[in-house]
Design a protein around this motif. Structure first.
Motif, PDB file in Angstrom:
ATOM      1  N   ARG A 166      -5.376  -1.403  24.007  1.00  0.00           N
ATOM      2  CA  ARG A 166      -4.250  -0.877  23.235  1.00  0.00           C
ATOM      3  C   ARG A 166      -3.746  -1.925  22.248  1.00  0.00           C
ATOM      4  NH1 ARG A 166      -1.342   3.089  26.169  1.00  0.00           N
ATOM      5  NH2 ARG A 166      -2.823   4.323  27.385  1.00  0.00           N
ATOM      6  N   LEU A 167      -3.894  -3.213  22.617  1.00  0.00           N
ATOM      7  CA  LEU A 167      -3.332  -4.302  21.815  1.00  0.00           C
ATOM      8  C   LEU A 167      -4.276  -5.493  21.837  1.00  0.00           C
ATOM      9  CD1 LEU A 167      -0.958  -5.803  20.352  1.00  0.00           C
ATOM     10  CD2 LEU A 167      -0.060  -6.326  22.648  1.00  0.00           C
ATOM     11  N   VAL A 168      -4.515  -6.072  20.663  1.00  0.00           N
ATOM     12  CA  VAL A 168      -5.264  -7.321  20.545  1.00  0.00           C
ATOM     13  C   VAL A 168      -4.297  -8.417  20.110  1.00  0.00           C
ATOM     14  CG1 VAL A 168      -7.024  -8.582  19.247  1.00  0.00           C
ATOM     15  CG2 VAL A 168      -7.504  -6.274  20.080  1.00  0.00           C
ATOM     16  N   LEU A 169      -4.278  -9.508  20.873  1.00  0.00           N
ATOM     17  CA  LEU A 169      -3.477 -10.678  20.542  1.00  0.00           C
ATOM     18  C   LEU A 169      -4.406 -11.707  19.922  1.00  0.00           C
ATOM     19  CD1 LEU A 169      -1.443 -10.848  23.870  1.00  0.00           C
ATOM     20  CD2 LEU A 169      -0.674  -9.915  21.682  1.00  0.00           C
ATOM     21  N   ALA A 170      -4.134 -12.066  18.676  1.00  0.00           N
ATOM     22  CA  ALA A 170      -5.023 -12.959  17.935  1.00  0.00           C
ATOM     23  C   ALA A 170      -4.254 -14.222  17.543  1.00  0.00           C
ATOM     24  CB  ALA A 170      -5.560 -12.264  16.688  1.00  0.00           C
ATOM     25  N   ASP A 171      -4.642 -15.353  18.120  1.00  0.00           N
ATOM     26  CA  ASP A 171      -3.950 -16.624  17.915  1.00  0.00           C
ATOM     27  C   ASP A 171      -4.683 -17.437  16.856  1.00  0.00           C
ATOM     28  OD1 ASP A 171      -2.365 -18.831  18.090  1.00  0.00           O
ATOM     29  OD2 ASP A 171      -2.870 -19.339  20.161  1.00  0.00           O
ATOM     30  N   GLU A 172      -4.162 -17.450  15.630  1.00  0.00           N
ATOM     31  CA  GLU A 172      -4.776 -18.165  14.509  1.00  0.00           C
ATOM     32  C   GLU A 172      -6.271 -17.827  14.385  1.00  0.00           C
ATOM     33  OE1 GLU A 172      -3.425 -19.876  12.199  1.00  0.00           O
ATOM     34  OE2 GLU A 172      -1.463 -20.465  12.923  1.00  0.00           O
ATOM     35  N   PRO A 173      -6.637 -16.548  14.308  1.00  0.00           N
ATOM     36  CA  PRO A 173      -8.051 -16.166  14.343  1.00  0.00           C
ATOM     37  C   PRO A 173      -8.863 -16.648  13.148  1.00  0.00           C
ATOM     38  CG  PRO A 173      -6.705 -14.286  13.729  1.00  0.00           C
ATOM     39  CD  PRO A 173      -5.758 -15.375  14.146  1.00  0.00           C
ATOM     40  N   THR A 174      -8.176 -17.023  12.061  1.00  0.00           N
ATOM     41  CA  THR A 174      -8.884 -17.517  10.880  1.00  0.00           C
ATOM     42  C   THR A 174      -8.636 -19.006  10.639  1.00  0.00           C
ATOM     43  OG1 THR A 174      -7.063 -16.965   9.373  1.00  0.00           O
ATOM     44  CG2 THR A 174      -8.699 -15.252   9.799  1.00  0.00           C
ATOM     45  N   GLY A 175      -7.948 -19.664  11.558  1.00  0.00           N
ATOM     46  CA  GLY A 175      -7.531 -21.046  11.339  1.00  0.00           C
ATOM     47  C   GLY A 175      -8.649 -22.052  11.310  1.00  0.00           C
ATOM     48  N   ASN A 176      -9.802 -21.703  11.855  1.00  0.00           N
ATOM     49  CA  ASN A 176     -10.927 -22.638  11.904  1.00  0.00           C
ATOM     50  C   ASN A 176     -12.003 -22.293  10.875  1.00  0.00           C
ATOM     51  OD1 ASN A 176     -12.090 -24.951  13.188  1.00  0.00           O
ATOM     52  ND2 ASN A 176     -13.531 -23.611  14.264  1.00  0.00           N
ATOM     53  N   LEU A 177     -11.659 -21.433   9.908  1.00  0.00           N
ATOM     54  CA  LEU A 177     -12.641 -20.945   8.941  1.00  0.00           C
ATOM     55  C   LEU A 177     -12.272 -21.386   7.527  1.00  0.00           C
ATOM     56  CD1 LEU A 177     -12.868 -17.277  10.294  1.00  0.00           C
ATOM     57  CD2 LEU A 177     -14.407 -19.172  10.846  1.00  0.00           C
ATOM     58  N   ASP A 178     -13.277 -21.465   6.650  1.00  0.00           N
ATOM     59  CA  ASP A 178     -12.987 -21.762   5.250  1.00  0.00           C
ATOM     60  C   ASP A 178     -12.260 -20.566   4.625  1.00  0.00           C
ATOM     61  OD1 ASP A 178     -14.985 -19.932   3.696  1.00  0.00           O
ATOM     62  OD2 ASP A 178     -16.231 -20.902   5.208  1.00  0.00           O
ATOM     63  N   THR A 179     -11.688 -20.783   3.444  1.00  0.00           N
ATOM     64  CA  THR A 179     -10.802 -19.782   2.836  1.00  0.00           C
ATOM     65  C   THR A 179     -11.478 -18.434   2.639  1.00  0.00           C
ATOM     66  OG1 THR A 179      -9.588 -21.536   1.697  1.00  0.00           O
ATOM     67  CG2 THR A 179      -9.319 -19.291   0.864  1.00  0.00           C
ATOM     68  N   GLN A 180     -12.680 -18.435   2.091  1.00  0.00           N
ATOM     69  CA  GLN A 180     -13.358 -17.161   1.830  1.00  0.00           C
ATOM     70  C   GLN A 180     -13.688 -16.436   3.122  1.00  0.00           C
ATOM     71  OE1 GLN A 180     -16.774 -17.340  -0.777  1.00  0.00           O
ATOM     72  NE2 GLN A 180     -17.526 -15.325  -0.144  1.00  0.00           N
ATOM     73  N   ALA A 182     -12.234 -16.812   5.990  1.00  0.00           N
ATOM     74  CA  ALA A 182     -10.972 -16.391   6.601  1.00  0.00           C
ATOM     75  C   ALA A 182     -10.498 -15.066   6.014  1.00  0.00           C
ATOM     76  CB  ALA A 182      -9.911 -17.468   6.403  1.00  0.00           C
ATOM     77  N   GLN A 183     -10.605 -14.925   4.688  1.00  0.00           N
ATOM     78  CA  GLN A 183     -10.209 -13.668   4.042  1.00  0.00           C
ATOM     79  C   GLN A 183     -11.077 -12.519   4.519  1.00  0.00           C
ATOM     80  OE1 GLN A 183      -7.649 -13.033   1.969  1.00  0.00           O
ATOM     81  NE2 GLN A 183      -6.904 -15.137   1.898  1.00  0.00           N
ATOM     82  N   GLU A 184     -12.371 -12.768   4.678  1.00  0.00           N
ATOM     83  CA  GLU A 184     -13.290 -11.718   5.121  1.00  0.00           C
ATOM     84  C   GLU A 184     -12.983 -11.305   6.558  1.00  0.00           C
ATOM     85  OE1 GLU A 184     -17.080 -13.496   4.548  1.00  0.00           O
ATOM     86  OE2 GLU A 184     -17.081 -13.231   2.356  1.00  0.00           O
ATOM     87  N   VAL A 185     -12.748 -12.287   7.417  1.00  0.00           N
ATOM     88  CA  VAL A 185     -12.464 -11.986   8.822  1.00  0.00           C
ATOM     89  C   VAL A 185     -11.129 -11.254   8.954  1.00  0.00           C
ATOM     90  CG1 VAL A 185     -11.874 -13.041  11.058  1.00  0.00           C
ATOM     91  CG2 VAL A 185     -13.898 -13.809   9.793  1.00  0.00           C
ATOM     92  N   PHE A 186     -10.123 -11.680   8.185  1.00  0.00           N
ATOM     93  CA  PHE A 186      -8.840 -10.995   8.232  1.00  0.00           C
ATOM     94  C   PHE A 186      -8.989  -9.545   7.763  1.00  0.00           C
ATOM     95  CE2 PHE A 186      -4.723  -9.625   6.704  1.00  0.00           C
ATOM     96  CZ  PHE A 186      -3.869 -10.068   7.698  1.00  0.00           C
ATOM     97  N   GLY A 187      -9.751  -9.346   6.690  1.00  0.00           N
ATOM     98  CA  GLY A 187      -9.993  -7.989   6.212  1.00  0.00           C
ATOM     99  C   GLY A 187     -10.682  -7.130   7.258  1.00  0.00           C
ATOM    100  N   LEU A 188     -11.603  -7.739   8.006  1.00  0.00           N
ATOM    101  CA  LEU A 188     -12.284  -7.017   9.075  1.00  0.00           C
ATOM    102  C   LEU A 188     -11.297  -6.614  10.173  1.00  0.00           C
ATOM    103  CD1 LEU A 188     -14.862  -6.053  10.508  1.00  0.00           C
ATOM    104  CD2 LEU A 188     -15.108  -8.368  11.422  1.00  0.00           C
ATOM    105  N   LEU A 189     -10.391  -7.511  10.537  1.00  0.00           N
ATOM    106  CA  LEU A 189      -9.379  -7.185  11.540  1.00  0.00           C
ATOM    107  C   LEU A 189      -8.558  -5.974  11.089  1.00  0.00           C
ATOM    108  CD1 LEU A 189      -8.063 -10.764  12.447  1.00  0.00           C
ATOM    109  CD2 LEU A 189      -9.422  -9.270  13.922  1.00  0.00           C
ATOM    110  N   ARG A 190      -8.187  -5.981   9.817  1.00  0.00           N
ATOM    111  CA  ARG A 190      -7.385  -4.888   9.280  1.00  0.00           C
ATOM    112  C   ARG A 190      -8.150  -3.570   9.323  1.00  0.00           C
ATOM    113  NH1 ARG A 190      -2.790  -2.620   9.182  1.00  0.00           N
ATOM    114  NH2 ARG A 190      -1.476  -2.832   7.369  1.00  0.00           N
ATOM    115  N   GLU A 191      -9.422  -3.607   8.956  1.00  0.00           N
ATOM    116  CA  GLU A 191     -10.241  -2.394   8.978  1.00  0.00           C
ATOM    117  C   GLU A 191     -10.406  -1.863  10.401  1.00  0.00           C
ATOM    118  OE1 GLU A 191     -13.897  -3.372   7.110  1.00  0.00           O
ATOM    119  OE2 GLU A 191     -12.968  -3.894   5.195  1.00  0.00           O
ATOM    120  N   LEU A 192     -10.652  -2.757  11.344  1.00  0.00           N
ATOM    121  CA  LEU A 192     -10.836  -2.339  12.735  1.00  0.00           C
ATOM    122  C   LEU A 192      -9.528  -1.805  13.319  1.00  0.00           C
ATOM    123  CD1 LEU A 192     -13.144  -5.253  13.907  1.00  0.00           C
ATOM    124  CD2 LEU A 192     -13.795  -2.844  13.683  1.00  0.00           C
ATOM    125  N   ASN A 193      -8.414  -2.376  12.908  1.00  0.00           N
ATOM    126  CA  ASN A 193      -7.104  -1.869  13.321  1.00  0.00           C
ATOM    127  C   ASN A 193      -6.961  -0.400  12.926  1.00  0.00           C
ATOM    128  OD1 ASN A 193      -4.269  -1.723  11.415  1.00  0.00           O
ATOM    129  ND2 ASN A 193      -4.010  -1.783  13.627  1.00  0.00           N
TER     130      ASN A 193
END
Length: 230
Positions: A166-180, A182-193
């Protein structure tokens, strides 16, 4: 809209006896709706990790109540909390925490194995479908060391969704990634949401990413700031 998580008057104190008592959270009231995509923002030492641990049923509050999917969990036994965590929650961290001896697909299936002790053909089909959805169809049988940092984090995201939480808790999920990446992974989180209907709470220091969420929650010195006051 139905609530997936509610905290009422949550306080957390550490210490006692020979050690001084320190209160980290001071009466937190918070509700997350099903399918929401929320950012949790705050400086180091604000209490974000403690709050996330309480939300994830990894710690119990000193005072207050916690409700997960309508069930009171603040006084649940350790066994009950473990079962509820596996049933309702998924976790994504800054570091992927994949098991190095297992393939991407096997890592994704670990929550199923932990929860039920066996894996069905339907489970394997869902794992492969999620890996394909995240661009990893050709990497399912690779071990983590054979994957890039972004690919490893995608596997971790798929693992978090495997049990349809029901809920995913994500602690700095892009903090260890380069900028590009990180943007791709964040976009994926949004799409899966949107596609899975799973609520996400994202801890981030990036104001740009926080602005792309449905709602921003600011935590300072163990207290939630009023909306719009940050």
């Amino acid at each position: 809209m139905a609530e997936v998580l509610r905290l009422q008057g949550v306080r957390k104190r550490y210490g006692g006896g020979a050690s001084p008592v320190v209160e980290v959270l001071h009466g937190i009231d918070l509700a997350l709706a099903a399918g929401e995509f929320v950012a949790l923002v705050g400086p180091s030492g604000s209490g974000k990790s403690t709050l996330l641990n309480i939300m994830g049923l990894l710690e119990t509050p000193t005072d207050g109540e916690v409700w997960l999917a309508g069930e009171p969990v603040h006084a649940a036994s350790d066994a009950a909390r473990t079962a509820l965590r596996n049933r309702y929650l998924g976790f994504v961290f800054q570091f992927h925490h994949l098991l190095p001896a297992f393939s991407a697909e096997e890592n994704v299936l670990m929550p199923v194995l932990a929860g039920r002790g066996r894996i069905t053909a339907d489970d394997r089909q869902r794992a492969r479908a999620l890996l394909a959805r995240t661009g990893l169809a050709d990497h399912a049988h690779k071990r983590p060391v054979q994957l890039s940092g972004g690919q490893q984090q995608r596997v971790a995201i798929v693992r978090a969704l495997m049990n349809r939480p029901r809920l995913v808790l994500a602690d700095e999920p892009t903090g260890n990634l380069d900028t590009q990446t990180a943007q791709e992974v964040f976009g994926l989180l949004r799409e899966l949401n949107r596609e899975e209907g799973t609520a996400f709470l994202i801890v981030t220091h990036d104001p740009g990413l926080a602005a792309r969420c449905d709602r921003r929650i600011d935590l300072r010195d163990g207290r939630l700031l009023p909306a719009g006051s940050a």
